[in-house]
Design an enzyme around this catalytic site. Structure first.
Site, PDB file in Angstrom:
ATOM      1  N   GLY A 273       1.392   3.930  -4.817  1.00  9.44           N
ATOM      2  CA  GLY A 273       1.119   4.634  -3.563  1.00  9.44           C
ATOM      3  C   GLY A 273      -0.095   4.051  -2.854  1.00  9.44           C
ATOM      4  O   GLY A 273      -0.346   2.834  -2.896  1.00  9.44           O
ATOM      5  N   SER A 274      -0.908   4.937  -2.266  1.00  7.99           N
ATOM      6  CA  SER A 274      -1.931   4.487  -1.316  1.00  7.99           C
ATOM      7  C   SER A 274      -3.039   3.627  -1.915  1.00  7.99           C
ATOM      8  O   SER A 274      -3.684   2.878  -1.192  1.00  7.99           O
ATOM      9  CB  SER A 274      -2.544   5.697  -0.624  1.00  7.99           C
ATOM     10  OG  SER A 274      -1.558   6.338   0.159  1.00  7.99           O
TER      11      SER A 274
END
Lengths: 565, 158
Positions: A273-274
């Site tokens: 993810g981020s």
């Protein structure tokens, strides 16, 4: 005359032709070879404190033919051994008629052995067997691994460095009389056992303990199904702590499920993810496609091929700088940077950062992660991969990437083994390999933006009083089994380092399915506790304000002052 | 010591005895029986053989005793080494962080520090003092509370 010839011929055969084989047979009858097991080397933490050591314990066995009254002996032993008299009596009678050897108990504690020895029971014997002991219980169990009851290594460091740890058994060859007594003046040779070398790990016992405790508390508090935390020194790649929840006790690994024995930090992959956005943005900066001040028009969502990518929080179409994109963790903005890079360049940087390959930690079962080559990308891959979807990484790979930014763009191979210690106490160590991934200026630019994530962005919960921190939050949807899109379960993570000027500690915390699911609310405070403790434990003085650190980084970029003095 | 007279010739016996002093030449002149002559040799041989047997027996006994002592010493050495390792293990258990924390909390009343009441002392006082004085005129930054003076709201609470 014929008989004489026959006798002479036979004599010739016996004395000359078959002499060596008869000599061997005779030697085998009177020679006795006694093997002495080599002492297995210890596993020590970075300060030389034992994490795994071998201790001689007594194994109790019986010759059933010498036992007159098995029931009486069983009742005498049951109280000491803590076993039922019926079970012991069965063993004392032998598992088959004529049996002359049965184990009663293996590797009993010295006090128990002393009690049994004091009984002086005929037919009951003891012999020393080395047992691997882990004096700190479950501490660093996933790193250490374990051995079975016969001392054979099964997992972890015990397996990986078995050739160093096991040493070489010794042999004593002597001649004995028919009664089995050694003949003093006969041939005798003694080759002493060579003890195994000890391993000096980079793990710090105290930091490891605190990391494990804090991670376990976080998993419990946020009702996560599992968690991982890694603490490392970015400059040297030395791993100070590697913790996983659930864990196990290496002294009795059979009591725990296989899932608890897995070193998730290395063997499990997840879609990051981020936190993965640091790779995309660093690549954009390194290729001079963007600057921290470059502006992008960022709508709340963007469609790429068949996928619509949303930002995590709704907002109107607005202009964001690259710095804003990182601090607010904008998916749409990061996708735009990824599109500017293109598949080939993005893939090249992904691989340069070490994703898609083992880190070189030299640990059994380390995963390479999953990095799909650009030729196999779908139309939406250029939207997924820049924001950490469609790739799978290990927590170790991710913390090494943060270490690369902390090192101003130099990737340092992570290491768990500081060196080996021989029987004289001499330490031999190796230096890790390094390689430059992005220019120093990119490292400094990234550090400033990641510091802003912690001061003003999604990672404020990672602020450590007295220290400056740089880091990035991650909240990744877990892919559904079978590849049918994404469900409503999340992996929350926070990776970063501190202090901002001259980082001493890089770390990552990954929580599987926590509640709340945001990395900024769950992994970030856990990171804060772990890294704050590590900094104090390492004696890193508090560093004051982030403004001064940023000023110094600016000065370093202007060439007026080194960023890392 | 005795001197045997020389044989008297017939011629001498008829007149004056022809007496001469005979000079002893060697012991060979003394006759002994063969058994008497070999006795010392036999005695010496017997003594030598007995001494050799006694020596071999003594050597055997000494070697056996040495082998026995060596075995005992080796056993004691192994036992001492085992004891040493057992003690190392016990020390490691006593130094275990989990045990120390548990003891400190339950027996000694240890509590966690309150982050809100913790002060952090900035280390490089000279450098920061110079910067601060130049910037704000006199605020001593050597002792900063979390969040104090940073302008960025470093938070001290969880």
């Amino acid at each position: 005359m014929l008989a004489f010839l026959l006798m002479a011929g036979r004599l010739f055969v016996v004395q000359i032709v078959e002499s060596p084989s008869y000599a061997r047979l005779a030697a085998a009858q009177r020679q006795k070879v006694v093997e002495f097991p080599a002492r297995r080397g210890s596993v020590l933490d970075r300060h030389g404190r034992p994490l795994a050591i071998s201790v001689d314990l007594q194994t109790v066995f019986v010759d059933p033919t010498l036992i007159d009254n098995p029931r009486a002996v069983a009742s005498q032993l049951s109280g000491i051994l803590g076993a039922s008299p019926q079970v012991l009596e069965r063993k004392l009678r032998g598992s088959f008629p004529g049996s002359r050897f049965e184990y009663l108990a293996r590797q009993v504690q010295p006090a128990v052995a002393r009690e049994i020895g004091a009984l002086d029971l005929p037919g009951v014997f003891m012999r020393a067997e080395p047992k691997r002991m882990y004096p700190n219980g479950s501490l660093a169990s996933h790193v250490l691994g374990f051995v079975n009851i016969d001392g054979e290594p099964q997992e972890g460091i015990e397996v990986q460095y078995d050739d160093i740890l096991q040493g070489r058994p010794g042999r004593m060859t002597l001649e004995q009389d028919p009664g089995g007594r050694p003949i003093p003046q006969a041939d005798f040779s003694y080759d002493p056992p060579r003890p195994g070398h000890s391993l000096l790990l980079t793990i710090d016992k105290d930091i490891q303990y605190f990391t494990e405790q804090t991670l376990a508390e976080a998993v419990q508090r946020y009702r996560a199904s599992a968690g991982t935390a890694i603490v490392m020194r970015p400059e040297t790649g030395e791993i100070l702590a590697m913790a996983n929840v659930p864990d196990f006790d290496p002294s009795r690994p059979g009591d725990f499920p296989a899932a608890a024995r897995r070193n998730r930090a290395l063997t499990d992959v997840y879609e990051p993810g981020s936190v993965y956005k640091i790779v995309t943005v660093a690549a954009g900066l390194a290729e001079d496609l963007v600057k921290p001040s470059s502006e992008f028009v960022v709508p709340p969502q963007i469609q790429v091929a068949d996928r619509v990518i949303h930002d995590s929080h709704s907002h109107p179409t607005e202009t964001m700088t690259v710095r804003d994109i990182i601090t607010q963790s904008s998916n749409v903005g990061t996708v735009k940077i990824g599109q500017a890079l293109g598949p080939e360049k993005l893939d090249a940087y992904v691989r340069k950062f070490g994703f898609g390959n083992p880190t070189g930690l030299d640990f059994p079962g380390e995963s390479s992660g999953i990095v799909v080559p650009p030729e196999l990308w779908s139309g939406s891959s250029i939207a997924n991969i820049p924001i950490g979807q469609g790739v799978a990484v290990t927590p170790l790979q991710m913390v090494t990437a943060f270490g690369t930014i902390a090192n101003r763009g130099t990737w340092v191979e992570p290491k768990l083994l500081y060196g080996t210690v021989d029987s004289k106490g001499d330490v031999r160590s190796t230096s890790p390999s390094t390689r430059r991934i992005v220019p120093q200026r990119v490292g400094d630019q990234m550090t400033k933006m990641l510091a802003a994530v912690v001061t003003d962005g999604t990672g404020t919960e990672a602020q450590i009083p007295g220290y400056t921190v740089a880091g990035k939050t991650g909240t990744a949807q877990k892919p559904l089994p079978g590849g049918g899109g994404y469900g409503n379960q999340y992996v929350a993570s926070f990776g970063g380092y501190a202090p901002v000027k001259r980082p001493q500690v890089a770390a990552i915390v990954v929580l599987d399915e926590p509640d709340p699911h945001y990395g900024g609310l769950t992994a970030a405070p856990t990171f804060k506790a772990i890294v704050g403790h590590a900094l104090r434990e390492l004696g890193v003085p508090p560093t004051g304000s982030i403004e001064e650190a940023v000023e110094q980084l600016d000065a370093a970029q202007d060439g007026t002052q080194p960023a890392h003095d | 010591m005795s001197v045997r007279p020389s044989p008297v010739s017939k011629r001498a016996s008829s007149g004056r005895a022809d007496l001469r002093i005979v000079k002893r030449r060697s012991r060979r002149l003394i006759r002994r029986s063969p058994s008497t002559r070999s006795t010392p040799l036999v005695v010496a041989g017997v003594i030598l053989v007995v001494a050799a047997i006694f020596g071999i027996l003594l050597e055997q006994v000494l070697m056996s005793q040495s082998a026995f002592k060596l075995g005992k010493i080796r056993e004691r050495m192994i036992a001492a080494q085992s004891r040493h390792e057992d003690l190392i293990f016990q020390v490691s258990q006593l130094e275990s962080d989990a045990r120390i924390e548990s003891y400190a909390r339950t027996e000694l009343g240890m509590v966690d520090a309150d982050p809100a009441r913790t002060e952090f002392i900035v280390a490089d006082i000279k450098y920061r003092l110079g910067n601060r004085l130049a910037r704000s005129g006199g605020d001593n930054p050597s002792r900063l509370r979390p969040g104090q003076g940073t302008g960025l709201g470093l938070r001290s609470g969880p």
